[in-house]
Design an enzyme around this catalytic site. Sequence first.
Site: not given
Length: 640
Positions: A335, A534, A538
């Site tokens: 990400d 995080d 996600d």
Amino acid sequence: MATTNNEKVLASSAPRFEKIFVHIELIAAILSGVLIVTAWLVSKWNHESVSIAFYLAAFIIGGYAKAKEGIEETIKNKDLNVELLMFFAAIGSAIIGYWAEGAMLIFIFSLSGALETYTTNKSKKEISSLLEIQPETAIRVVHGREEKVHVSLLQVGDIILVKPGERVPADGKIAHGTTTIDESTISGESIPVTKGSGAEVFAGTINLNGSVTVEVTRHANETVFNKIIQLVQSAQSEKSPSQLFIERFEGTYVKVVLLVVILMMFIPHLVFGWNWNTTFYRAMILLVVASPCALVASIMPATLSAISNGARKGILFKGGVHIEGLSHVKAIAFDKTGTLTKGKPEVTDIIVRQDQNERNLLHFAASIENQSNHPLALAIVQYWKAKNNDSLLQPEQVEDVPGWGMKAKLNNQEWLIGKKDFVGSKEAHNFENGVAEKLENEGKTVVFVKDSSGIAAAIALQDIVRDETKNALLELKNEGIRTIMLTGDSETTAKNIAAQSQIDTYIAECLPETKVSSLKKVKEQYGMVAMVGDGVNDAPALATANVGIAMGEGSDVAMETADVVLMKNDLSRIAEAIRLSRKMNRIIKQNVIFSISVIVILIASNFFEFLNLPLGVVGHEGSTILVILNSLRCLGGDKK
């Protein structure tokens, strides 16, 4: 009630008894060895019956724990096991008069068992040490009065006092004071961190030099410290696929060995003309050397050691299956926001009109933006405060226009701060020869500042790539791992961040559901894939990946969903985790190949009558001890 002297003596001696009990297996093994030596010396003086009594004592003391374990496991699982094979072999040796050999078998088997227990305890030492340092009490401040309370009684919002040298008893934010915190128990980072008002602190960390008051933000059972303990305890109880296979294989193998041993008692006598004593003796040797003790001990000690090594460094594996799988990962998807980047916009460029003083203009802009809680506004205010000590001004009039910007009156001027369409699209586009378009092409967000004379400045902001990102991705490339960025940002921003971080490839404009479908395509291309994230958004991708890796400072949902948690937001720990995983798998392969090779060689030597029972015992149990010692290497560094 007063405490008696006897009670005091018992209380003070309790820890000593606990320490003795922890090492009871080793003590029993050593005592068994002493009895064997004594029996051998007595036999030299022709006291055969006394010698046998000492050997029998060695059998009972050395073999009790393993025999009990073997019988209980057999009853529980309704399957035979290695412990019973050793038990049968020792009894068989005694039946044909080989008391010394049988006792030696019991001694070395109990010694290897004690060593395996030591390895398990050693691998769990990190968690034991965490449990020992977990604070039990806190100093709560109520209306200026201090009271000592148990940490379980603390509520969110309570104010606690943490003095120099004390451990922080609860997660919270510093209300007053500045200090230096040793956070090695949480992040694995040995360098202390200086923290002031508003900074987050964690239970279990050490307050080194300043007295601070802390506002509690989590209950005792929800602290990061408590989650670490729960994660690693759970991981140590979860078995890897290899370990599960070995355990399923063990029952079948033991049955086959017993069948072959029974055949060995008769076939050599009937086919090769061996006498009954020799046939039975060789069958007993076969029972010893064919036992898969070393094979059974090839995996679990190495896995536990690797999990504990990772925990010490702030890398939490949620089980052996995940640390085993990490070594097979071919590509890692990241990400962007909060993972590759800091997750907060920062000012990168300020372009002012020629008649303007940059410092004065930024002072006015920050003073107006200070009235907003928008992330871009906060970033401009932070930029001013980082470079100047002057206090911010108070605008005479302020209006926050949601989705567009700020309108204010300050220093007898009308100000507009915000998007190009808010301040005038054409004027913004033409400002300083179209500099805004150039900044936007670099993936930056541009905020315009307009005064009564027109566009006065353009302030560019961007989510900055973490300092360690580039080196962390380079480490992964050196390990042969392909890196991919998944982001919801535009193609332009994604391309710019990918260039800064030197990631191999990227997929832009990903929604949470798009991340999942994109990740599935990456899995089809590369096979085993890990995902690093995080945020809450996600979590679906973390669950879809073969191995999900969460940043420790991220959301609780991401941490719960992931298979591996990095307690410190340090991407370099990923390459470290992969090296540790590969080292563990390498050691397991070495153990398996070595243990099988030893079994084959010993069985062949026995059949050709090259091997006697003492050498069979030493060869078999010695290989088990070597396998366990080799597994302890996982407690060391992650290098080869």
